[in-house]
Design a protein around this motif. Structure first.
Motif, PDB file in Angstrom:
ATOM      1  N   LEU A   1       3.223  12.692 -12.025  1.00  0.00           N
ATOM      2  CA  LEU A   1       3.827  14.022 -12.142  1.00  0.00           C
ATOM      3  C   LEU A   1       4.968  14.016 -13.156  1.00  0.00           C
ATOM      4  O   LEU A   1       5.062  14.900 -14.008  1.00  0.00           O
ATOM      5  CB  LEU A   1       4.381  14.480 -10.791  1.00  0.00           C
ATOM      6  N   VAL A   2       5.836  13.011 -13.057  1.00  0.00           N
ATOM      7  CA  VAL A   2       6.983  12.933 -13.976  1.00  0.00           C
ATOM      8  C   VAL A   2       6.495  12.815 -15.418  1.00  0.00           C
ATOM      9  O   VAL A   2       6.958  13.538 -16.307  1.00  0.00           O
ATOM     10  CB  VAL A   2       7.895  11.751 -13.607  1.00  0.00           C
ATOM     11  N   TRP A   3       5.552  11.910 -15.661  1.00  0.00           N
ATOM     12  CA  TRP A   3       5.052  11.714 -17.029  1.00  0.00           C
ATOM     13  C   TRP A   3       4.313  12.946 -17.528  1.00  0.00           C
ATOM     14  O   TRP A   3       4.370  13.263 -18.718  1.00  0.00           O
ATOM     15  CB  TRP A   3       4.163  10.480 -17.119  1.00  0.00           C
ATOM     16  N   VAL A  28       5.022  16.015 -16.905  1.00  0.00           N
ATOM     17  CA  VAL A  28       6.039  16.990 -17.321  1.00  0.00           C
ATOM     18  C   VAL A  28       6.686  16.542 -18.624  1.00  0.00           C
ATOM     19  O   VAL A  28       6.815  17.325 -19.571  1.00  0.00           O
ATOM     20  CB  VAL A  28       7.098  17.180 -16.212  1.00  0.00           C
ATOM     21  N   LEU A  29       7.091  15.267 -18.675  1.00  0.00           N
ATOM     22  CA  LEU A  29       7.814  14.768 -19.846  1.00  0.00           C
ATOM     23  C   LEU A  29       6.947  14.658 -21.096  1.00  0.00           C
ATOM     24  O   LEU A  29       7.386  15.005 -22.194  1.00  0.00           O
ATOM     25  CB  LEU A  29       8.440  13.405 -19.535  1.00  0.00           C
ATOM     26  N   LEU A  30       5.728  14.174 -20.939  1.00  0.00           N
ATOM     27  CA  LEU A  30       4.881  13.916 -22.110  1.00  0.00           C
ATOM     28  C   LEU A  30       3.949  15.065 -22.466  1.00  0.00           C
ATOM     29  O   LEU A  30       3.629  15.259 -23.637  1.00  0.00           O
ATOM     30  CB  LEU A  30       4.055  12.647 -21.896  1.00  0.00           C
ATOM     31  N   LEU A  31       3.483  15.790 -21.448  1.00  0.00           N
ATOM     32  CA  LEU A  31       2.484  16.821 -21.694  1.00  0.00           C
ATOM     33  C   LEU A  31       3.016  18.240 -21.541  1.00  0.00           C
ATOM     34  O   LEU A  31       2.290  19.201 -21.782  1.00  0.00           O
ATOM     35  CB  LEU A  31       1.290  16.625 -20.746  1.00  0.00           C
ATOM     36  N   GLY A  32       4.262  18.367 -21.108  1.00  0.00           N
ATOM     37  CA  GLY A  32       4.841  19.691 -20.942  1.00  0.00           C
ATOM     38  C   GLY A  32       4.263  20.484 -19.785  1.00  0.00           C
ATOM     39  O   GLY A  32       4.295  21.716 -19.799  1.00  0.00           O
ATOM     40  N   GLY A  35       0.817  -1.213   0.000  1.00  0.00           N
ATOM     41  CA  GLY A  35       0.000   0.000   0.000  1.00  0.00           C
ATOM     42  C   GLY A  35       0.847   1.256   0.000  1.00  0.00           C
ATOM     43  O   GLY A  35       0.551   2.227  -0.703  1.00  0.00           O
ATOM     44  N   GLN A  36       1.928   1.255   0.779  1.00  0.00           N
ATOM     45  CA  GLN A  36       2.815   2.414   0.806  1.00  0.00           C
ATOM     46  C   GLN A  36       3.582   2.545  -0.502  1.00  0.00           C
ATOM     47  O   GLN A  36       3.802   3.648  -0.989  1.00  0.00           O
ATOM     48  CB  GLN A  36       3.790   2.315   1.983  1.00  0.00           C
ATOM     49  N   LEU A  37       3.960   1.417  -1.084  1.00  0.00           N
ATOM     50  CA  LEU A  37       4.677   1.446  -2.350  1.00  0.00           C
ATOM     51  C   LEU A  37       3.826   2.062  -3.454  1.00  0.00           C
ATOM     52  O   LEU A  37       4.328   2.743  -4.343  1.00  0.00           O
ATOM     53  CB  LEU A  37       5.097   0.020  -2.724  1.00  0.00           C
ATOM     54  N   GLN A  38       2.523   1.861  -3.366  1.00  0.00           N
ATOM     55  CA  GLN A  38       1.623   2.400  -4.381  1.00  0.00           C
ATOM     56  C   GLN A  38       1.581   3.935  -4.352  1.00  0.00           C
ATOM     57  O   GLN A  38       1.182   4.556  -5.327  1.00  0.00           O
ATOM     58  CB  GLN A  38       0.220   1.837  -4.217  1.00  0.00           C
ATOM     59  N   LEU A  39       2.035   4.527  -3.266  1.00  0.00           N
ATOM     60  CA  LEU A  39       2.062   5.987  -3.192  1.00  0.00           C
ATOM     61  C   LEU A  39       3.022   6.604  -4.200  1.00  0.00           C
ATOM     62  O   LEU A  39       2.979   7.807  -4.443  1.00  0.00           O
ATOM     63  CB  LEU A  39       2.429   6.438  -1.775  1.00  0.00           C
ATOM     64  N   ALA A  40       3.880   5.788  -4.790  1.00  0.00           N
ATOM     65  CA  ALA A  40       4.774   6.296  -5.831  1.00  0.00           C
ATOM     66  C   ALA A  40       4.018   6.560  -7.131  1.00  0.00           C
ATOM     67  O   ALA A  40       4.505   7.311  -7.980  1.00  0.00           O
ATOM     68  CB  ALA A  40       5.910   5.310  -6.080  1.00  0.00           C
ATOM     69  N   GLN A  41       2.844   6.003  -7.289  1.00  0.00           N
ATOM     70  CA  GLN A  41       2.086   6.160  -8.536  1.00  0.00           C
ATOM     71  C   GLN A  41       1.784   7.628  -8.860  1.00  0.00           C
ATOM     72  O   GLN A  41       2.023   8.063  -9.989  1.00  0.00           O
ATOM     73  CB  GLN A  41       0.803   5.342  -8.478  1.00  0.00           C
ATOM     74  N   PRO A  42       1.275   8.432  -7.933  1.00  0.00           N
ATOM     75  CA  PRO A  42       1.049   9.847  -8.276  1.00  0.00           C
ATOM     76  C   PRO A  42       2.348  10.582  -8.624  1.00  0.00           C
ATOM     77  O   PRO A  42       2.350  11.499  -9.444  1.00  0.00           O
ATOM     78  CB  PRO A  42       0.415  10.441  -7.013  1.00  0.00           C
ATOM     79  N   LEU A  43       3.451  10.162  -8.002  1.00  0.00           N
ATOM     80  CA  LEU A  43       4.726  10.796  -8.306  1.00  0.00           C
ATOM     81  C   LEU A  43       5.139  10.484  -9.742  1.00  0.00           C
ATOM     82  O   LEU A  43       5.636  11.357 -10.460  1.00  0.00           O
ATOM     83  CB  LEU A  43       5.795  10.313  -7.335  1.00  0.00           C
ATOM     84  N   LEU A  44       4.913   9.258 -10.166  1.00  0.00           N
ATOM     85  CA  LEU A  44       5.199   8.906 -11.554  1.00  0.00           C
ATOM     86  C   LEU A  44       4.291   9.671 -12.504  1.00  0.00           C
ATOM     87  O   LEU A  44       4.710  10.071 -13.592  1.00  0.00           O
ATOM     88  CB  LEU A  44       5.044   7.398 -11.753  1.00  0.00           C
TER      89      LEU A  44
END
Length: 173
Positions: free
Chosen positions: A139-141, A143-147, A128-137
């Motif tokens: 954010l990264v995508w 920025v990278l894909l949508l500017g 469950g805690q590991l899944q908290l990385a999903q919103p962070l990913l």
């Protein structure tokens, strides 16, 4: 049969939640809206569902867990989908049908089979805690894909949450 996370785990988990709550409040002008409260309620419902799915995945295969979850949720899904169709009618094209099939079979069903197997293997609290990385990913995508342009608070909050996730993954149960 359940795991008992350590105090360190709970401290890190609560610190991560506090970081996200502080970010939310500062980004929304200093207060929580009704939509934020609905989102929090949805989070609690989903957390309960994931927890039960993780428990079931200890005694049955992940594909059966998600399969039965979909069967039991079908009446609720249909009840919500039918009124929505009057506002947004369906226009079936080959592209839309292929997209729907991928989301249903690939992304959802197969993804959740793996997810439930992982929860059974590493434990529900850690997963469950590991899944908290999903919103962070996300954010990264974005920025990278949508500017997208982020405020300084977004990456700072993301870094704080990542530290909290790392602490929960290293803590003993």
């Amino acid at each position: 049969m359940g795991t008992r996370p350590s105090r360190t785990f709970w401290f890190a988990a609560l610190a991560g939640a506090a970081a996200v709550l502080a970010f939310t409040v500062t980004q929304s002008g200093g207060g929580l809206s009704t939509a934020d409260l609905y989102l929090f309620a949805a989070l609690l419902v989903c957390a309960a569902g994931y927890t039960e799915g993780g428990r079931l995945a200890r005694v049955m295969p992940g594909w059966q867990v998600i399969g039965w979850a979909l069967v039991f949720c079908l009446p609720l899904s249909v009840t919500g989908a039918l009124p929505a169709l009057s506002y947004e009618p369906v226009q079936l094209t080959a592209h839309s049908v292929i997209g729907l099939l991928w989301v249903a079979a690939g992304s959802q069903f197969l993804g959740l089979v793996v997810w439930y197997r992982g929860m059974a293997a590493i434990g529900i609290p850690r997963a469950g805690q590991l899944q908290l990385a999903q919103p962070l990913l996300t954010l990264v995508w974005s920025v990278l894909l949508l500017g997208e342009h982020l405020t300084v608070a977004a990456p700072l909050t993301a870094a704080a949450v990542l530290v909290c996730i790392a602490v929960t993954q290293r803590s003993r149960s």
